[in-house]
Design a protein around this motif. Structure first.
Motif, PDB file in Angstrom:
ATOM      1  N   ILE A 110       0.847  -1.183   0.000  1.00 39.70           N
ATOM      2  CA  ILE A 110       0.000   0.000   0.000  1.00 39.70           C
ATOM      3  C   ILE A 110       0.884   1.234   0.000  1.00 39.70           C
ATOM      4  N   ASP A 111       0.526   2.216  -0.822  1.00 35.04           N
ATOM      5  CA  ASP A 111       1.298   3.459  -0.878  1.00 35.04           C
ATOM      6  C   ASP A 111       1.467   4.064   0.513  1.00 35.04           C
ATOM      7  N   ASP A 112       2.688   4.490   0.801  1.00 39.60           N
ATOM      8  CA  ASP A 112       3.000   5.213   2.032  1.00 39.60           C
ATOM      9  C   ASP A 112       2.841   4.369   3.298  1.00 39.60           C
ATOM     10  N   TRP A 113       2.804   3.041   3.136  1.00 37.53           N
ATOM     11  CA  TRP A 113       2.771   2.174   4.312  1.00 37.53           C
ATOM     12  C   TRP A 113       3.907   1.181   4.257  1.00 37.53           C
ATOM     13  N   SER A 114       4.295   0.694   5.428  1.00 39.46           N
ATOM     14  CA  SER A 114       5.452  -0.185   5.528  1.00 39.46           C
ATOM     15  C   SER A 114       5.354  -1.019   6.796  1.00 39.46           C
ATOM     16  N   VAL A 115       6.223  -1.999   6.901  1.00 41.44           N
ATOM     17  CA  VAL A 115       6.330  -2.786   8.129  1.00 41.44           C
ATOM     18  C   VAL A 115       6.655  -1.866   9.298  1.00 41.44           C
ATOM     19  N   ASN A 116       7.537  -0.914   9.074  1.00 42.38           N
ATOM     20  CA  ASN A 116       7.920   0.040  10.117  1.00 42.38           C
ATOM     21  C   ASN A 116       6.701   0.781  10.652  1.00 42.38           C
ATOM     22  N   LYS A 117       5.823   1.263   9.771  1.00 38.03           N
ATOM     23  CA  LYS A 117       4.635   1.995  10.211  1.00 38.03           C
ATOM     24  C   LYS A 117       3.700   1.107  11.017  1.00 38.03           C
ATOM     25  N   ILE A 118       3.542  -0.130  10.576  1.00 34.61           N
ATOM     26  CA  ILE A 118       2.667  -1.048  11.301  1.00 34.61           C
ATOM     27  C   ILE A 118       3.221  -1.313  12.699  1.00 34.61           C
ATOM     28  N   LYS A 119       4.526  -1.468  12.798  1.00 38.41           N
ATOM     29  CA  LYS A 119       5.142  -1.660  14.108  1.00 38.41           C
ATOM     30  C   LYS A 119       4.960  -0.418  14.976  1.00 38.41           C
ATOM     31  N   ARG A 120       5.164   0.759  14.396  1.00 38.71           N
ATOM     32  CA  ARG A 120       5.065   2.003  15.151  1.00 38.71           C
ATOM     33  C   ARG A 120       3.651   2.269  15.654  1.00 38.71           C
ATOM     34  N   MET A 121       2.641   1.869  14.897  1.00 37.03           N
ATOM     35  CA  MET A 121       1.262   2.120  15.320  1.00 37.03           C
ATOM     36  C   MET A 121       0.768   1.118  16.362  1.00 37.03           C
ATOM     37  N   GLY A 122       1.611   0.144  16.693  1.00 35.47           N
ATOM     38  CA  GLY A 122       1.248  -0.826  17.716  1.00 35.47           C
ATOM     39  C   GLY A 122       0.720  -2.135  17.176  1.00 35.47           C
ATOM     40  N   GLY A 123       0.903  -2.383  15.874  1.00 34.16           N
ATOM     41  CA  GLY A 123       0.460  -3.639  15.297  1.00 34.16           C
ATOM     42  C   GLY A 123       1.180  -4.823  15.910  1.00 34.16           C
ATOM     43  N   ASP A 124       0.464  -5.923  16.041  1.00 36.18           N
ATOM     44  CA  ASP A 124       1.050  -7.145  16.590  1.00 36.18           C
ATOM     45  C   ASP A 124       1.588  -8.068  15.517  1.00 36.18           C
ATOM     46  N   ALA A 125       1.179  -7.856  14.266  1.00 43.64           N
ATOM     47  CA  ALA A 125       1.656  -8.672  13.157  1.00 43.64           C
ATOM     48  C   ALA A 125       1.386  -7.949  11.847  1.00 43.64           C
ATOM     49  N   VAL A 126       2.161  -8.305  10.836  1.00 40.90           N
ATOM     50  CA  VAL A 126       1.991  -7.793   9.474  1.00 40.90           C
ATOM     51  C   VAL A 126       1.419  -8.912   8.622  1.00 40.90           C
ATOM     52  N   LYS A 127       0.341  -8.609   7.916  1.00 38.90           N
ATOM     53  CA  LYS A 127      -0.237  -9.591   6.997  1.00 38.90           C
ATOM     54  C   LYS A 127      -0.031  -9.123   5.564  1.00 38.90           C
ATOM     55  N   VAL A 128       0.385 -10.045   4.714  1.00 36.54           N
ATOM     56  CA  VAL A 128       0.551  -9.762   3.291  1.00 36.54           C
ATOM     57  C   VAL A 128      -0.033 -10.915   2.491  1.00 36.54           C
ATOM     58  N   LEU A 129      -0.808 -10.572   1.476  1.00 35.44           N
ATOM     59  CA  LEU A 129      -1.318 -11.548   0.512  1.00 35.44           C
ATOM     60  C   LEU A 129      -0.488 -11.444  -0.761  1.00 35.44           C
ATOM     61  N   ALA A 130      -0.117 -12.586  -1.285  1.00 36.93           N
ATOM     62  CA  ALA A 130       0.534 -12.622  -2.594  1.00 36.93           C
ATOM     63  C   ALA A 130      -0.119 -13.707  -3.441  1.00 36.93           C
ATOM     64  N   TRP A 131      -0.469 -13.338  -4.666  1.00 33.57           N
ATOM     65  CA  TRP A 131      -0.989 -14.307  -5.631  1.00 33.57           C
ATOM     66  C   TRP A 131       0.186 -15.084  -6.210  1.00 33.57           C
ATOM     67  N   TYR A 132      -0.012 -16.383  -6.414  1.00 30.10           N
ATOM     68  CA  TYR A 132       1.111 -17.170  -6.934  1.00 30.10           C
ATOM     69  C   TYR A 132       0.600 -18.390  -7.682  1.00 30.10           C
ATOM     70  N   ARG A 133       1.256 -18.669  -8.795  1.00 31.70           N
ATOM     71  CA  ARG A 133       1.045 -19.898  -9.564  1.00 31.70           C
ATOM     72  C   ARG A 133       2.406 -20.413  -9.988  1.00 31.70           C
ATOM     73  N   PRO A 134       2.742 -21.656  -9.683  1.00 32.29           N
ATOM     74  CA  PRO A 134       4.036 -22.189 -10.098  1.00 32.29           C
ATOM     75  C   PRO A 134       4.254 -22.124 -11.605  1.00 32.29           C
TER      76      PRO A 134
END
Length: 346
Positions: A110-134
């Protein structure tokens, strides 16, 4: 597999007191924005309606949840004030808009967001979805792999759990090609299993997998149903390949279908669920009748979650009992007086 202090704390915050995950997803964007925009006959859904629905989900479903998954676009700015501080906070980082040229899908943050921001706001975990096909384009697969590695490295740097959601998708050459956030029609178990095997490699830094059913949802009989043993073998293989704590996602499955899926997942070693639409989609169908939506969420949806939670309590494995931790994932390294010297700065 050893847990650092920050990752240990985040894992505990996501789970209940017994180490089982009962997590509700409120981060969906197209599945909520699309129907609202269609109701109004507009290209975009009004921010106020989308955010109000997400806040309503937090208000009505958090009591049954060990943690809730929020998105920075809508749920965080409006729903965070309603979230109990006793509940775990997971924040999604992937943009819901992906690039799809037919040969594969490219994910991004997401624009202007990062793992660092999630940690700073008090997040307990980072979730990321990735589409994948072998079998997607090699360059696109390399992009997706690099994307996940980058997030995993950042989660290690900022000492926060990485919860990774993995979904297969249709290519342009497949029947029923769609860009909607729905379970792929005609998906192959081998594609799901091979994708899990790839991202279970240590290079990606995944702490918890959020996985789809390797078998089409409506074809899953549930443990004890007709032909359940063959389906269970596929779930067992997925759990083996994951090699770490994992939970089931609902991918828009109906209530009965998702419960069947969860029975197989728990038997295969899952530690619970992180689900959204299976829980709240029926209530959302009453939009824009806000009082009826609230009543259905507080009634039928909460009762459904109570049933899922009872199943999870009875059948799911505590995350810290996963074999990858040697039976005790609650310890971090080093567990002695040297910790104050060795715990790194960001």
């Amino acid at each position: 597999m050893a847990l650092s202090a920050g990752k240990l704390w985040g894992m505990r915050r996501m789970a209940d007191a017994n180490g089982r995950f009962k997590m509700t997803a409120v981060d969906q964007r197209p599945p909520i924005k699309g129907p609202i925009a269609k109701h109004y006959g507009t290209a975009e859904a009004p921010f106020a309606d989308v955010a109000r629905f997400k806040a309503l989900l937090v208000q009505t479903l958090q009591d049954q949840s060990s943690a809730m998954l929020l998105d920075p676009h809508f749920a965080v700015p409006v729903g965070l004030a309603d979230l109990s501080p006793a509940k775990g906070l997971i924040v999604t980082l992937e943009d819901s808009i992906f690039v799809d040229g037919g040969a594969g899908r490219r994910s991004s943050e997401i624009d202007d967001w990062s793992v660092n921001k999630i940690k700073r706001m008090g997040g307990d975990a980072v979730k990321v979805l990735a589409w994948y096909r072998p079998d997607a384009d090699a360059a696109i697969n390399a992009h997706q792999q690099d994307f996940v590695k980058r997030i995993g490295a950042a989660c290690a740097r900022y000492d926060i759990p990485f919860l990774f959601e993995l979904l297969v998708f249709p290519l342009a050459s497949d029947a029923h090609q769609t860009k909607d956030y729905v379970e792929m029609a005609g998906k192959k178990a081998d594609d799901v299993l091979a994708s899990v095997e790839e991202f279970a490699k240590p290079d990606y830094g995944v702490d918890v997998f959020k996985l789809e059913s390797p078998v089409a949802a409506d074809a899953v009989p549930g443990v004890g149903g007709e032909g359940w043993e063959a389906v269970q073998a596929t779930f067992d293989e997925m759990g083996r390949l994951a090699g770490r704590p994992w939970v089931m996602l609902s991918a828009g499955a109906g209530k009965a279908a998702f419960r069947n899926i969860l029975t197989h997942a728990c038997r295969a070693g899952a530690s619970g669920y992180l689900a959204g639409r299976a829980i709240w989609l029926d209530a959302f169908g009453h939009f824009p009748d806000w009082e009826r939506m609230r009543a259905d969420l507080a009634g039928k949806a909460s009762a459904y979650m109570a049933d899922l939670n009872a199943l999870t309590d009875a059948e799911a494995a505590p995350w810290h009992a996963h074999p990858v931790f040697g039976g005790d994932g609650r310890a971090f390294v080093p567990a002695d007086a040297s910790f104050r010297h060795g715990y790194g700065e960001m």
